[in-house]
Design a protein around this motif. Structure first.
Motif, PDB file in Angstrom:
ATOM      1  N   TYR A   1       0.833  -1.208   0.000  1.00 56.27           N
ATOM      2  CA  TYR A   1       0.000   0.000   0.000  1.00 56.27           C
ATOM      3  C   TYR A   1       0.871   1.262   0.000  1.00 56.27           C
ATOM      4  CZ  TYR A   1      -3.868  -3.066   1.269  1.00 56.27           C
ATOM      5  OH  TYR A   1      -4.813  -4.046   1.281  1.00 56.27           O
ATOM      6  N   ASP A   2       0.253   2.382  -0.420  1.00 55.72           N
ATOM      7  CA  ASP A   2       0.925   3.681  -0.256  1.00 55.72           C
ATOM      8  C   ASP A   2       0.880   4.082   1.211  1.00 55.72           C
ATOM      9  OD1 ASP A   2       1.347   3.995  -3.023  1.00 55.72           O
ATOM     10  OD2 ASP A   2      -0.728   4.690  -3.275  1.00 55.72           O
ATOM     11  N   LEU A   3      -0.305   3.879   1.820  1.00 54.55           N
ATOM     12  CA  LEU A   3      -0.466   4.250   3.231  1.00 54.55           C
ATOM     13  C   LEU A   3      -1.236   3.163   3.961  1.00 54.55           C
ATOM     14  CD1 LEU A   3      -0.203   6.404   5.518  1.00 54.55           C
ATOM     15  CD2 LEU A   3      -2.391   7.335   4.753  1.00 54.55           C
ATOM     16  N   LEU A   4      -0.689   2.714   5.068  1.00 55.43           N
ATOM     17  CA  LEU A   4      -1.369   1.740   5.906  1.00 55.43           C
ATOM     18  C   LEU A   4      -1.667   2.423   7.242  1.00 55.43           C
ATOM     19  CD1 LEU A   4      -0.424  -1.923   6.188  1.00 55.43           C
ATOM     20  CD2 LEU A   4      -0.868  -0.676   8.263  1.00 55.43           C
ATOM     21  N   ILE A   5      -2.919   2.377   7.644  1.00 56.76           N
ATOM     22  CA  ILE A   5      -3.322   3.101   8.856  1.00 56.76           C
ATOM     23  C   ILE A   5      -3.761   2.116   9.929  1.00 56.76           C
ATOM     24  CG2 ILE A   5      -4.935   4.797   9.790  1.00 56.76           C
ATOM     25  CD1 ILE A   5      -5.045   6.058   7.004  1.00 56.76           C
ATOM     26  N   LEU A   6      -3.130   2.207  11.079  1.00 59.59           N
ATOM     27  CA  LEU A   6      -3.529   1.357  12.205  1.00 59.59           C
ATOM     28  C   LEU A   6      -4.533   2.140  13.036  1.00 59.59           C
ATOM     29  CD1 LEU A   6      -0.049  -0.077  13.305  1.00 59.59           C
ATOM     30  CD2 LEU A   6      -1.706  -1.012  11.674  1.00 59.59           C
ATOM     31  N   GLY A   7      -5.811   1.756  12.973  1.00 56.43           N
ATOM     32  CA  GLY A   7      -6.849   2.446  13.746  1.00 56.43           C
ATOM     33  C   GLY A   7      -7.738   3.294  12.858  1.00 56.43           C
ATOM     34  N   GLY A   8      -9.037   2.979  12.867  1.00 59.38           N
ATOM     35  CA  GLY A   8      -9.987   3.715  12.004  1.00 59.38           C
ATOM     36  C   GLY A   8     -10.867   4.665  12.794  1.00 59.38           C
ATOM     37  N   GLY A   9     -10.320   5.288  13.858  1.00 60.18           N
ATOM     38  CA  GLY A   9     -11.082   6.290  14.618  1.00 60.18           C
ATOM     39  C   GLY A   9     -10.953   7.660  13.962  1.00 60.18           C
ATOM     40  N   SER A  10     -11.081   8.711  14.774  1.00 58.43           N
ATOM     41  CA  SER A  10     -11.094  10.077  14.230  1.00 58.43           C
ATOM     42  C   SER A  10      -9.805  10.397  13.481  1.00 58.43           C
ATOM     43  CB  SER A  10     -11.277  11.085  15.364  1.00 58.43           C
ATOM     44  OG  SER A  10     -12.466  10.801  16.063  1.00 58.43           O
ATOM     45  N   ALA A  11      -8.658  10.077  14.069  1.00 60.45           N
ATOM     46  CA  ALA A  11      -7.379  10.408  13.438  1.00 60.45           C
ATOM     47  C   ALA A  11      -7.173   9.557  12.184  1.00 60.45           C
ATOM     48  CB  ALA A  11      -6.240  10.182  14.425  1.00 60.45           C
ATOM     49  N   GLY A  12      -7.339   8.236  12.328  1.00 62.75           N
ATOM     50  CA  GLY A  12      -7.070   7.314  11.221  1.00 62.75           C
ATOM     51  C   GLY A  12      -8.015   7.531  10.055  1.00 62.75           C
ATOM     52  N   PHE A  13      -9.311   7.653  10.348  1.00 62.35           N
ATOM     53  CA  PHE A  13     -10.281   7.803   9.262  1.00 62.35           C
ATOM     54  C   PHE A  13     -10.021   9.085   8.471  1.00 62.35           C
ATOM     55  CE2 PHE A  13     -14.192   9.739   7.703  1.00 62.35           C
ATOM     56  CZ  PHE A  13     -14.478   8.826   6.706  1.00 62.35           C
ATOM     57  N   ASN A  14      -9.731  10.180   9.174  1.00 64.32           N
ATOM     58  CA  ASN A  14      -9.540  11.447   8.462  1.00 64.32           C
ATOM     59  C   ASN A  14      -8.232  11.483   7.683  1.00 64.32           C
ATOM     60  OD1 ASN A  14     -11.918  13.303   8.889  1.00 64.32           O
ATOM     61  ND2 ASN A  14     -11.594  12.422  10.917  1.00 64.32           N
ATOM     62  N   ALA A  15      -7.225  10.782   8.166  1.00 69.45           N
ATOM     63  CA  ALA A  15      -5.989  10.661   7.394  1.00 69.45           C
ATOM     64  C   ALA A  15      -6.273   9.872   6.111  1.00 69.45           C
ATOM     65  CB  ALA A  15      -4.926   9.953   8.226  1.00 69.45           C
ATOM     66  N   ALA A  16      -7.050   8.800   6.242  1.00 61.52           N
ATOM     67  CA  ALA A  16      -7.383   7.964   5.078  1.00 61.52           C
ATOM     68  C   ALA A  16      -8.157   8.790   4.043  1.00 61.52           C
ATOM     69  CB  ALA A  16      -8.215   6.764   5.522  1.00 61.52           C
ATOM     70  N   ARG A  17      -9.122   9.556   4.531  1.00 64.65           N
ATOM     71  CA  ARG A  17      -9.956  10.378   3.636  1.00 64.65           C
ATOM     72  C   ARG A  17      -9.081  11.346   2.829  1.00 64.65           C
ATOM     73  NH1 ARG A  17     -11.581  15.085   4.432  1.00 64.65           N
ATOM     74  NH2 ARG A  17     -11.035  15.137   6.633  1.00 64.65           N
ATOM     75  N   VAL A  18      -8.147  12.016   3.511  1.00 63.52           N
ATOM     76  CA  VAL A  18      -7.297  12.989   2.824  1.00 63.52           C
ATOM     77  C   VAL A  18      -6.356  12.278   1.843  1.00 63.52           C
ATOM     78  CG1 VAL A  18      -5.371  14.602   3.197  1.00 63.52           C
ATOM     79  CG2 VAL A  18      -7.445  14.779   4.579  1.00 63.52           C
ATOM     80  N   ALA A  19      -5.754  11.176   2.292  1.00 66.88           N
ATOM     81  CA  ALA A  19      -4.795  10.462   1.424  1.00 66.88           C
ATOM     82  C   ALA A  19      -5.470   9.989   0.147  1.00 66.88           C
ATOM     83  CB  ALA A  19      -4.196   9.279   2.176  1.00 66.88           C
ATOM     84  N   ARG A  20      -6.716   9.559   0.289  1.00 66.69           N
ATOM     85  CA  ARG A  20      -7.448   9.017  -0.865  1.00 66.69           C
ATOM     86  C   ARG A  20      -7.966  10.150  -1.760  1.00 66.69           C
ATOM     87  NH1 ARG A  20      -7.659   5.934  -4.250  1.00 66.69           N
ATOM     88  NH2 ARG A  20      -9.534   4.896  -4.968  1.00 66.69           N
ATOM     89  N   SER A  21      -8.642  11.149  -1.123  1.00 68.07           N
ATOM     90  CA  SER A  21      -9.316  12.158  -1.947  1.00 68.07           C
ATOM     91  C   SER A  21      -8.335  13.185  -2.512  1.00 68.07           C
ATOM     92  CB  SER A  21     -10.419  12.861  -1.146  1.00 68.07           C
ATOM     93  OG  SER A  21      -9.842  13.579  -0.085  1.00 68.07           O
ATOM     94  N   GLU A  22      -7.279  13.520  -1.789  1.00 67.40           N
ATOM     95  CA  GLU A  22      -6.373  14.557  -2.285  1.00 67.40           C
ATOM     96  C   GLU A  22      -5.190  13.980  -3.063  1.00 67.40           C
ATOM     97  OE1 GLU A  22      -5.247  17.424   0.747  1.00 67.40           O
ATOM     98  OE2 GLU A  22      -7.306  17.500   1.486  1.00 67.40           O
TER      99      GLU A  22
END
Ligand SMILES: Cc1cc2nc3c(=O)[nH]c(=O)nc-3n(C[C@H](O)[C@H](O)[C@H](O)COP(=O)(O)OP(=O)(O)OC[C@H]3O[C@@H](n4cnc5c(N)ncnc54)[C@H](O)[C@@H]3O)c2cc1C
Length: 476
Positions: free
Chosen positions: A6-27
């Protein structure tokens, strides 16, 4: 063998993890994997933190207003909590919020892996699934949040006790509760317990509750909690906690007098804090270091001691606050994927813009630097404050606890910070957030119209006093 680069692997899908994922994907159109081992998706804020606690606190605020309606000349004879109905409403609200988050996580924008993970090396994690799946990524974000802390107080671990999770799920009014701790969660939930009708004793080690807030703010809240009937003990040390036939017994010493005291209650609530959820991650395998509290060490871009691994949210701190977790997650994602030239435009989070709210009643809210911080940093400042019990709107509302205090620089009157203790302080503090970030002066704020009679116009009194001080200082 690694299966998913993966480009980015996120441990934890709470507030921090989910919003990092959203930005990495959409931007950045990054290929993102989120790994989360929770039974239920949503993260702490939605499932067992901000949202359930604020739902219940709002209900008991309405209850409290109804119970003191006679002060306003009203007759509301039997305002009482209906715990099953309150829980049902809370559950419905939380289920809707959680479903919304789960839908976003399952949207197909990210690969979602439902298991806990730990590091094997700086680019690889292993999942606790039957296949022990290994995932690799170019960049990794640790956003594993926090867990409830059980400090080594004699007897605590061996005595049955509630945590904030249990308080938020209470289906009946407990007869009596001893609350250990005097931080934000302790104070908010102690008041909740008292307002639903429990007898509450709060025992705190420090000389005052909310020790990270100003002594004035703590004093107002201590008085308000005592006025509502909470038995409050500060400046104590606990000698022993024991299980009794009918509940618990806490023996403690009052430091100032060295006097031993004993209190008993049907239940014990451990509100002694939270610790970062980092121990099971095998961080040494990734070269990621933590500080003495176990929080992951990060630089101003959220990079850990292994630069392609980032951390955000409660796992690194410095405050367990959702908007901070979100901002840190977003910053980490942008820093990870922006090309070096564009990175130059990225701004780190500014601790001088720190915003905090305690949802007690009266509430406490702060923005910017506190007076203690200004003194410690030797930053010149002037201060002015105004009490709620001398302001038209709050007097007519019978909302008399508290004050608003404003801090500014003495030469130009630029805003440095504000502290509000009182009704709706968590809303009112937002009068200051934009002006502070935009580097406005007290005069700039006074150029805006302030409607009468509102609670917000109380802000103009300290602003006027500060504007006068600045004018006097600059007059020849
Ligand atoms: C009672 C209470 C009230 C609160 N009220 C407020 C409030 O009013 N305002 C406010 O700003 N903050 C409040 N907070 C704090 C706020 O909830 C947290 O700061 C915030 O939710 C932290 O977000 P996070 O993304 O860091 O962690 P979380 O949301 O906890 O997410 C971490 C995720 O990581 C997962 N995870 C953990 N370990 C692993 C692993 N090894 N592998 C894979 N996944 C893993 C977990 O399952 C979890 O889903 C409150 C907290 C509590 C307890």
């Amino acid at each position: 063998m690694p299966t998913h680069p993966y480009d980015l692997l996120i441990l934890g899908g709470g507030s921090a993890g989910f919003n990092a994922a959203r930005v990495a994907r959409s931007e950045f159109d990054a290929r993102v994997a989120i790994v989360d081992g929770a039974r239920e998706l949503g993260g702490l804020c939605i499932l067992r933190g901000c949202m359930p606690s604020k739902t219940l606190l709002w209900m008991t605020e309405v209850l409290h207003l109804a119970q003191k309606a006679k002060n306003l000349g009203l007759r509301i004879p039997a305002a009482a909590p209906n715990m099953p109905a309150m829980q049902a409403r809370k559950k419905k609200i939380i289920a809707d919020f959680a479903a919304y988050r789960a839908t976003a996580l399952n949207s197909g924008n990210y690969d979602l892996h439902r298991a806990n993970a730990h590091f094997i090396d700086p680019h690889t994690v292993e999942l606790a699934d039957p296949k022990r799946t290994r995932l690799t990524a170019k960049k990794i974000l640790i956003a594993t949040g926090s867990r409830i802390l059980t400090p080594p107080i004699p007897g605590l671990a061996d005595t049955p006790h509630w945590t904030s999770d249990d308080i938020l799920d209470l289906a009946r009014v407990p007869q009596s509760v001893i609350v250990l701790g005097g931080g934000i969660i302790a104070c908010e939930l102690a008041q909740y317990l008292r307002r639903i009708g429990a007898r509450v004793t709060l025992i705190q080690r420090s000389p005052r509750i909310l020790r990270e807030h100003s002594p004035e703010a703590s004093a107002v809240l201590q008085q308000a909690l005592r006025d509502e009937g909470i038995e409050l003990h500060t400046d104590t040390r606990i000698e022993k906690i024991t299980k009794t036939k009918h509940g618990v017994r806490v023996k403690f010493i009052h430091n100032a007098t060295n006097k031993p005291l004993t209190r008993e209650a049907a239940h014990l609530f451990n509100a002694l804090g939270r610790a970062p959820n980092t121990a099971p991650l095998n961080l040494p395998a990734a070269g990621v270091l933590t500080n003495e509290q176990g929080r992951i060490r990060v630089n101003r871009w959220q990079q850990t001691t292994t630069p392609h691994i980032y951390a955000a949210g409660d796992a690194c701190g410095p405050h367990d606050i959702v908007h901070l977790a979100v901002a840190q997650g977003e910053l980490a994602a942008r820093h990870a994927f922006l090309v070096p030239a564009a990175r130059k435009k990225l701004r780190p989070l500014n601790p001088a813009h720190h915003l905090g709210v305690v949802f007690t009643s009266p509430a406490i809210a702060t923005i910017g630097l506190t007076e203690t911080e200004l003194r410690a940093k030797k930053i010149p400042h002037i201060a002015a404050s105004y009490p709620f019990n001398d302001h038209g709107k709050t007097i007519l509302m019978d909302a008399n606890y508290g004050y608003v205090k404003v801090l500014a620089d003495p030469s130009r009157g630029r805003l440095l910070g504000a502290e509000i203790v009182g009704h709706d302080a968590g809303e009112l503090i937002h009068c200051f957030t934009t002006p502070l970030v935009m580097r406005a002066t007290v005069r700039d704020m006074l150029r805006a119209p302030w409607y009468h009679p509102t609670i917000a116009e109380i802000v103009t009194y300290p602003l006027e006093e500060l504007a006068e001080k600045v004018a006097q200082a600059s007059s020849p």
